[in-house]
Motif scaffolding. Structure first.
Motif, PDB file in Angstrom:
ATOM      1  N   VAL B  25       0.824  -1.205   0.000  1.00 15.30           N
ATOM      2  CA  VAL B  25       0.000   0.000   0.000  1.00 15.30           C
ATOM      3  C   VAL B  25       0.861   1.258   0.000  1.00 15.30           C
ATOM      4  N   ALA B  26       1.791   1.328   0.931  1.00 18.66           N
ATOM      5  CA  ALA B  26       2.563   2.561   1.095  1.00 18.66           C
ATOM      6  C   ALA B  26       3.411   2.855  -0.138  1.00 18.66           C
ATOM      7  N   ALA B  27       3.927   1.841  -0.756  1.00 20.04           N
ATOM      8  CA  ALA B  27       4.823   2.050  -1.895  1.00 20.04           C
ATOM      9  C   ALA B  27       4.068   2.326  -3.186  1.00 20.04           C
ATOM     10  N   THR B  28       2.770   2.263  -3.138  1.00 14.89           N
ATOM     11  CA  THR B  28       1.972   2.519  -4.332  1.00 14.89           C
ATOM     12  C   THR B  28       1.475   3.963  -4.317  1.00 14.89           C
ATOM     13  N   GLY B  29       1.938   4.737  -5.250  1.00 11.55           N
ATOM     14  CA  GLY B  29       1.574   6.150  -5.299  1.00 11.55           C
ATOM     15  C   GLY B  29       0.321   6.380  -6.117  1.00 11.55           C
ATOM     16  N   MET B  30      -0.352   7.471  -5.804  1.00  8.95           N
ATOM     17  CA  MET B  30      -1.565   7.816  -6.546  1.00  8.95           C
ATOM     18  C   MET B  30      -1.231   8.086  -8.015  1.00  8.95           C
ATOM     19  N   ARG B  31      -0.195   8.862  -8.234  1.00  7.01           N
ATOM     20  CA  ARG B  31       0.194   9.162  -9.614  1.00  7.01           C
ATOM     21  C   ARG B  31       0.469   7.871 -10.380  1.00  7.01           C
ATOM     22  N   GLU B  32       1.076   6.914  -9.674  1.00  8.28           N
ATOM     23  CA  GLU B  32       1.417   5.650 -10.319  1.00  8.28           C
ATOM     24  C   GLU B  32       0.139   4.891 -10.711  1.00  8.28           C
ATOM     25  N   VAL B  33      -0.837   4.936  -9.840  1.00  7.65           N
ATOM     26  CA  VAL B  33      -2.101   4.266 -10.144  1.00  7.65           C
ATOM     27  C   VAL B  33      -2.727   4.860 -11.393  1.00  7.65           C
ATOM     28  N   ALA B  34      -2.771   6.188 -11.439  1.00 13.55           N
ATOM     29  CA  ALA B  34      -3.371   6.849 -12.591  1.00 13.55           C
ATOM     30  C   ALA B  34      -2.625   6.476 -13.874  1.00 13.55           C
ATOM     31  N   ALA B  35      -1.312   6.489 -13.786  1.00 14.16           N
ATOM     32  CA  ALA B  35      -0.512   6.170 -14.969  1.00 14.16           C
ATOM     33  C   ALA B  35      -0.763   4.728 -15.401  1.00 14.16           C
ATOM     34  N   HIS B  36      -0.792   3.823 -14.439  1.00 13.22           N
ATOM     35  CA  HIS B  36      -0.986   2.414 -14.754  1.00 13.22           C
ATOM     36  C   HIS B  36      -2.352   2.168 -15.378  1.00 13.22           C
ATOM     37  N   ALA B  37      -3.332   2.961 -14.961  1.00 11.47           N
ATOM     38  CA  ALA B  37      -4.686   2.795 -15.480  1.00 11.47           C
ATOM     39  C   ALA B  37      -4.893   3.566 -16.788  1.00 11.47           C
ATOM     40  N   GLY B  38      -3.883   4.313 -17.196  1.00 13.76           N
ATOM     41  CA  GLY B  38      -4.054   5.149 -18.377  1.00 13.76           C
ATOM     42  C   GLY B  38      -5.111   6.211 -18.163  1.00 13.76           C
ATOM     43  N   ALA B  39      -5.268   6.622 -16.906  1.00 20.93           N
ATOM     44  CA  ALA B  39      -6.291   7.606 -16.578  1.00 20.93           C
ATOM     45  C   ALA B  39      -5.632   8.932 -16.230  1.00 20.93           C
TER      46      ALA B  39
END
Lengths: 198, 198
Positions: B25-39
């Motif tokens: 959880v901690a190592a997962t960034g919000m920006r990274e999530v958006a990028a990974h989702a192409g969102a």
DNA sequence: CGGCTACTATGACAGCGGTCATACCCGGCT
DNA sequence: AGCCGGGTATGACCGCTGTCATAGTAGCCG
């Protein structure tokens, strides 16, 4: 556990394990470890030139050795040693802690595995070594109770897996039921593995 | 699993689960999530005004529902449904993934539990709910195979505990042996719980 | 006493994290 | 057309983290 007359280095490793157990690896800061250990911040880079990774690895290793040594203690505490009794003692350590202090902490090896297994660092190997250090005396204890050697290794793995997962569920649900269930359901299976005396 | 024709919101939840599974959880960034989702990054605060906590909670909830639904699928895939067969199918999902893609990912619910159970947030409750969502259909499936209701609940808890712990050990050791051992050792116990037909 | 090693003490730095604020686009509704 | 709300796009902020650099102290040894 003994916490007083240790050197600052050991206190820091111990504190790191404690904090990782509670908050995980990433959420545990170096400064926080030093403060918790009552050690000066400057000692961190002196004793752990390898940085956080080294500190975490030593904390994980410490936890593995601790778990391994506990096996012998549990064994000594049983008047009639049986596999189910040993497993019950292992689980009781957790139910007792949760009853006394709340569900604030889990297993540091589990935390390190979850957070560092994907990242290529050396912490994953430290976790694997910790599991080995834990499993080895456990398998030996089972063998000493009459479980055939090959089976003893398998059951040791099973016991640790189940315990580790039960700890996880217990923390999530704030209930020791998963731990008690594991003991109740797994006990007969474990005892049935002792070689039948002719 | 289906990843294409989803809305950006669902893609982000899915991506969050994926990344949490791998790095925690901690190592997962919000920006990274958006990028990974192409969102787009701006969608984060639009869809998840509750911030990271909300996103993580939804990812955990998604994982719980996913695991629950898999039970029905596994059940349908067995020609002769038995408890051991069901457990083997559950474990096979992991051994297959590890054989194909390496030991890069674990269970997101486990990660959330390890990292967020101590912090007072709502994520712990989300993890508890996810375990419940997983266990409920599993217990029902066992009952449908002839396991007495009370026992079915216990065995469902045991199965999830053992599986969760075996996943942990497998990742640490980069070896599917703990998973296979769990299936081999637990199978007979599970099948022995079906009520004997008179 | 000098000098050396072990340890301590701070400060600075660069990076990244989540979050807030603000402005922009664009389709639909009236 | 005019408005509006859902969604998008950036940029800035602030706090925190691990790490490095540098200086300081304590104590033993010769």
């Amino acid at each position: 556990m003994g916490e007083a007359r240790w050197g600052p280095r050991e206190r820091m490793v111990f504190s790191a394990a404690q904090l990782i157990r509670r908050d995980g690896v990433a959420a545990t800061g170096m400064r926080e470890v030093a403060a918790h250990a009552g050690a000066p911040r400057g000692s961190l880079q002196h004793y752990f030139p390898g940085g956080k990774e080294q500190l975490v690895n030593e904390a994980v290793g410490w936890a593995g050795r601790y778990a391994g040594k506990r096996i012998a203690r549990f064994l000594a505490g049983l008047e009639r040693p049986t596999p189910s009794g040993l497993f019950a003692a292992m689980a009781a350590q957790w139910t007792d802690e949760y009853a006394a202090d709340g569900f604030t902490a889990g297993c540091p090896v589990a935390a390190a595995t979850v957070e560092c297994a994907a990242a290529g660092g050396s912490t994953r190997e430290a976790a694997a070594a910790a599991f080995a250090t834990w499993r080895s005396p456990l398998a030996e204890a089972l063998a000493g109770m009459g479980v055939p050697a090959a089976r003893a290794a398998s059951l040791a793995t099973l016991m640790i897996s189940t315990l580790e997962g039960a700890i996880l569920m217990a923390r999530a649900e704030r209930d020791t039921a998963p731990l008690r269930t594991a003991v109740r359901e797994l006990g007969p299976l474990l005892d049935a593995a002792v070689a039948p005396a002719p």
